[in-house]
Every structure is written in C-alpha cells, then in structure tokens.
Motif scaffolding. Sequence first.
Motif, mmCIF file in Angstrom:
data_model
loop_
_atom_site.group_PDB
_atom_site.id
_atom_site.type_symbol
_atom_site.label_atom_id
_atom_site.label_comp_id
_atom_site.label_asym_id
_atom_site.label_seq_id
_atom_site.Cartn_x
_atom_site.Cartn_y
_atom_site.Cartn_z
ATOM 1 N N PRO A 261 -4.391 37.939 110.061
ATOM 2 C CA PRO A 261 -3.696 37.314 108.925
ATOM 3 C C PRO A 261 -4.545 37.255 107.660
ATOM 4 C CG PRO A 261 -4.291 35.663 110.569
ATOM 5 C CD PRO A 261 -4.504 37.016 111.196
ATOM 6 N N ILE A 262 -5.854 37.087 107.799
ATOM 7 C CA ILE A 262 -6.718 37.058 106.615
ATOM 8 C C ILE A 262 -6.650 38.394 105.884
ATOM 9 C CG2 ILE A 262 -9.127 37.009 105.851
ATOM 10 C CD1 ILE A 262 -9.656 34.913 108.022
ATOM 11 N N ILE A 263 -6.676 39.491 106.644
ATOM 12 C CA ILE A 263 -6.669 40.827 106.036
ATOM 13 C C ILE A 263 -5.291 41.208 105.506
ATOM 14 C CG2 ILE A 263 -6.918 43.299 106.554
ATOM 15 C CD1 ILE A 263 -9.180 42.496 108.497
ATOM 16 N N THR A 264 -4.239 40.833 106.229
ATOM 17 C CA THR A 264 -2.885 41.264 105.853
ATOM 18 C C THR A 264 -2.193 40.329 104.871
ATOM 19 O OG1 THR A 264 -1.937 40.112 107.769
ATOM 20 C CG2 THR A 264 -2.518 42.444 108.059
ATOM 21 N N GLY A 265 -2.673 39.088 104.754
ATOM 22 C CA GLY A 265 -2.022 38.140 103.863
ATOM 23 C C GLY A 265 -0.986 37.260 104.537
ATOM 24 N N PHE B 24 -1.654 46.263 114.380
ATOM 25 C CA PHE B 24 -0.642 45.999 113.350
ATOM 26 C C PHE B 24 -1.195 46.097 111.927
ATOM 27 C CE2 PHE B 24 1.407 44.025 116.994
ATOM 28 C CZ PHE B 24 2.741 44.353 116.804
ATOM 29 N N LEU B 25 -2.508 46.180 111.775
ATOM 30 C CA LEU B 25 -3.103 46.148 110.436
ATOM 31 C C LEU B 25 -2.560 47.257 109.528
ATOM 32 C CD1 LEU B 25 -6.832 45.336 111.292
ATOM 33 C CD2 LEU B 25 -5.195 43.837 110.128
ATOM 34 N N ALA B 26 -2.621 48.497 110.000
ATOM 35 C CA ALA B 26 -2.203 49.624 109.164
ATOM 36 C C ALA B 26 -0.708 49.595 108.842
ATOM 37 C CB ALA B 26 -2.598 50.939 109.822
ATOM 38 N N PRO B 27 0.187 49.444 109.835
ATOM 39 C CA PRO B 27 1.609 49.443 109.490
ATOM 40 C C PRO B 27 2.028 48.257 108.624
ATOM 41 C CG PRO B 27 1.301 48.966 111.823
ATOM 42 C CD PRO B 27 -0.014 49.432 111.301
ATOM 43 N N ILE B 28 1.405 47.077 108.823
ATOM 44 C CA ILE B 28 1.744 45.942 107.959
ATOM 45 C C ILE B 28 1.348 46.246 106.523
ATOM 46 C CG2 ILE B 28 1.115 43.568 107.377
ATOM 47 C CD1 ILE B 28 1.096 42.894 110.321
ATOM 48 N N ASP C 39 9.739 42.856 105.081
ATOM 49 C CA ASP C 39 9.994 44.132 105.752
ATOM 50 C C ASP C 39 8.963 44.382 106.855
ATOM 51 O OD1 ASP C 39 12.143 44.602 104.155
ATOM 52 O OD2 ASP C 39 11.324 46.368 103.147
ATOM 53 N N ALA C 40 7.717 44.002 106.578
ATOM 54 C CA ALA C 40 6.666 44.156 107.585
ATOM 55 C C ALA C 40 6.968 43.300 108.809
ATOM 56 C CB ALA C 40 5.308 43.773 106.993
ATOM 57 N N LEU C 41 7.450 42.085 108.586
ATOM 58 C CA LEU C 41 7.788 41.197 109.709
ATOM 59 C C LEU C 41 8.942 41.776 110.528
ATOM 60 C CD1 LEU C 41 7.516 37.707 107.956
ATOM 61 C CD2 LEU C 41 5.920 38.721 109.599
ATOM 62 N N SER D 188 13.032 52.285 107.091
ATOM 63 C CA SER D 188 11.873 53.032 106.594
ATOM 64 C C SER D 188 10.577 52.279 106.863
ATOM 65 C CB SER D 188 12.018 53.309 105.099
ATOM 66 O OG SER D 188 12.069 52.105 104.362
ATOM 67 N N ALA D 189 10.647 50.952 106.950
ATOM 68 C CA ALA D 189 9.457 50.167 107.300
ATOM 69 C C ALA D 189 9.277 50.109 108.810
ATOM 70 C CB ALA D 189 9.570 48.753 106.736
ATOM 71 N N ILE D 190 10.370 50.010 109.528
ATOM 72 C CA ILE D 190 10.304 49.876 110.984
ATOM 73 C C ILE D 190 9.632 51.079 111.635
ATOM 74 C CG2 ILE D 190 11.738 49.857 113.084
ATOM 75 C CD1 ILE D 190 13.680 48.005 111.512
ATOM 76 N N VAL D 191 9.933 52.279 111.130
ATOM 77 C CA VAL D 191 9.358 53.479 111.750
ATOM 78 C C VAL D 191 7.831 53.488 111.661
ATOM 79 C CG1 VAL D 191 11.401 54.917 111.413
ATOM 80 C CG2 VAL D 191 9.650 54.835 109.636
ATOM 81 N N LEU D 192 7.279 52.769 110.686
ATOM 82 C CA LEU D 192 5.832 52.706 110.553
ATOM 83 C C LEU D 192 5.171 52.026 111.751
ATOM 84 C CD1 LEU D 192 5.655 51.509 106.817
ATOM 85 C CD2 LEU D 192 5.276 53.827 107.648
ATOM 86 N N PHE D 193 5.930 51.214 112.465
ATOM 87 C CA PHE D 193 5.377 50.403 113.546
ATOM 88 C C PHE D 193 5.504 51.045 114.932
ATOM 89 C CE2 PHE D 193 5.879 47.481 110.114
ATOM 90 C CZ PHE D 193 4.932 46.486 110.306
ATOM 91 N N LEU D 194 6.228 52.138 115.032
ATOM 92 C CA LEU D 194 6.473 52.729 116.351
ATOM 93 C C LEU D 194 5.189 53.110 117.094
ATOM 94 C CD1 LEU D 194 9.669 54.864 115.603
ATOM 95 C CD2 LEU D 194 9.490 52.528 116.505
#
Length: 420
Positions: A51-55, A90-94, A105-107, A231-237
């Motif tokens: 959370p510190i890194i992602t906000g 999760f760091l990169a896709p978030i 969208d990230a959530l 478009s955001a969801i596919v980043l998390f696959l």
Amino acid sequence: MSLLSWKLHGDGKSIASGEVVSTDERLTWPRTTGVGLQHIAAMFGATFLVPIITGLPPTTTLFFSGIGTLLFLTITKNRVPSYLGSSFAFLAPIAAAVAQGGMSDALGGVVVTGIILAAIGLIVRAAGISWINWMLPPIVTGTIVMVIGLNLAGAAKGNFSQGPFIGVITLASIAFIAAFSRGFLSRISIFVGLVIGYLVAYLMGDVDTKGISAAKWIAVPHFTSPTFNISAIVLFLPVVLVLIAENVGHVKAVAAMTGKNLDDQMGMALFADGLSTTLAGAGGGSGTTTYAENIGVMAATRVYSTAAYWIAGLGAIVLSLCPKFGAVLSSTPVGALGGVGVALFGMIGVLGARIWIEGRVNFADSTNLIIAASALIIGISDMSWTRGDYTFNGIINATLVAVVGYRVFNSIAKSRGNVH
C-alpha cells in the motif's frame, strides 16, 4: 476438535528436542500470544510495502489482511497455518491500472483476480493439482515472476530520482542490515531500511506531517468501492498464475515441515486466498497471498499451531483501527520508496531465477532458452499493443509467451525428438 480448540502441547511451556507444536496443538495462551505477535512483526514490513508503494490506504490493507487470515484458517479447517499478507505480484498491474484509469479500476482488477483464483481453487478441489503442475512448470513460473519484478525498474528509477540522497540512504541501510544481521532482522531488512530512510528524511524536514497531525487515533478504515473496466482487468491476469504458484509452494513447504499431507487442502487454500483477495479489492485493500516470512517464523520457533495465526489475524485487525498509524506510513518520502523499489523489485526478479534453479530448468534446451529470453525482453521493456480500448502491456504479453509459447513449442520439440 472444534474450530477454536487446541490440545495443550506437553506442559504448554516447552518444546522437547526433535518435537514441534502441531497445527492442532498450542502452548499456554501467553506463549501462544507471543508467537502470534512474532507473526504480526514478520508480515508487517512486506504487507505495508504494497500500500505504501501503490497509494492504497495502509490500514485498509491491514484490515483485510487480518480478515483474510481468519477466513483462510476457517476455510482450511485450521489445518494449514498461514498468514495472508499483501502480494508483491499486484504492484505492477495496480500501477498500470492507476495510470490508465484510476485506483477504483485497479481495485476492480484485484476483485476479478480473487474471483478467478477462488474458482481455480474449487477446480483443484474437484480435479486435483496435476493440471497446474503441467501448466506452470518452473520455466514458466520463474519467467513470469522475474518479469513482474523487473518490469517495475522504471518505477523504481522514477521514485529514486525524486530524492536520490534519501534513496541512497535507504538502499544502503537495507544492504547493511541484510549483510550484518541474521534470522528475523534480516528477513525484514527492506522495511527497516525504509524506516531509516524515513527517519533521515524527517530529520531533514522532508516529511509532510500535516496528514499525521490531522489523523484520528481510532477510527474504522477507509473503504473504497471498485469499478470494473475490462482494459484494466486484463492487466491482472498474470497475477493469478503467480498467486497459484505462491500458494501451492507455501502449502507444500508447510506440509514438509509439519509432516502432514495437506494435498487435500490445496484447493481450499487457493479458494480461501481468492476469497480474501476478492474482499480486499471490494473494500479498497490490496490482494493477498500466503507469506514465506511467517513460514520462516514457524521454522524458527517450531510452533505450527494455528492458534498463533488467529492471534496474528486479530492483532492485524486491531492495528488497522488506528488511522494515525496509517498516516505515518502514507507520508513516506518518495526517495525512500525509490531506494526500496531498487532492492525490492530486483529481489522479485531474482526470485524468478531462484525458481529456475530450484526447478533445475535446463537452458541447454533451446525451447526453454528462447521462451524465457523472449518473455523477459517483452516484459522488461514493456512491449505493448493496443486494440480499440484494450491495451495489452508487457507483462501480459510476456505471460502469454511463457505459458502458451512453452506448451506449443515444447510439444513441437517433443514430437520432433528435440527435447534434451
């Protein structure tokens, strides 16, 4: 045995040589509480780094981490001692989803990741785990993990350049702590280094304390609703594959240490982590995973009692009710985050290489070599392509190359008799 009852191990005060406190046993409650507090300390650094890194709000993430741990213990019927903390996968896709459409969208991506993982858990429960071993051999999982870590090199550079002096102090502190310490302190070297960088920045007047002063001492965590954007969801696959590998690996490690066969709990472990991740994303927290740090505490203490994890989960929930504590973490200087990013993202990448080594991946096999090499370049350089509203970033494309490419070209090589 009911869910919340444990047999007392011996006199509850000591562990004889060669013995362990099993999952269905406990020491006296004061001693069990002490071990539970060690588990809180062990997960603390890594869980808060995400959370510190992602906000994301740190206290919200901690709240769902505690809830997720209690759910995990309940769903696995107290047979799998494990803590669910923030997953670095999760760091990169978030970061990509926030840049593309915002945190909500990230959530949404976190929620969908959890749903998919939970569904896979139910499939494993019904069909067994052999298909996962087939789909995710070490060459594939190692490559994906390495890509997820090294893809973030640009983010680390960006943060580091905004406060290079504090970044160097933080990075040097991490290195010194890792080099000179042993055991528990070495496992939390990144977080301790972050604290040192924070304190130096504070003494230099570079920490904004307005939010800390305004925050309450006790309050319910801040919850945020997700939005769902394909478009955001596919980043998390790709994260789903990493979470599968992490959970399976950790459950196998616990089984080896406790001498218990936990294969029948593998599906429920995946389902529980998926449910925990879903709830976290639905409320504004980061996705979860089982924690190697806490497995290390079990190995060191020889206490595998799930009672200690109930203490840890409840303790995490109590800590999450202190917004001032979360405000301190949220005010971390960007330069310190840069120093942490250099070490942390690189370590995630090296972990991929470790998976290759432990899996004895044969790079004399040209198929293994070309798949790993291509995926790494695609992922690290973030080669992306866009079709309409959908953007497939480097991590997604690298994952497709690793998973699909390996299966296709390995099958061709086998049919031609070219596998070494």
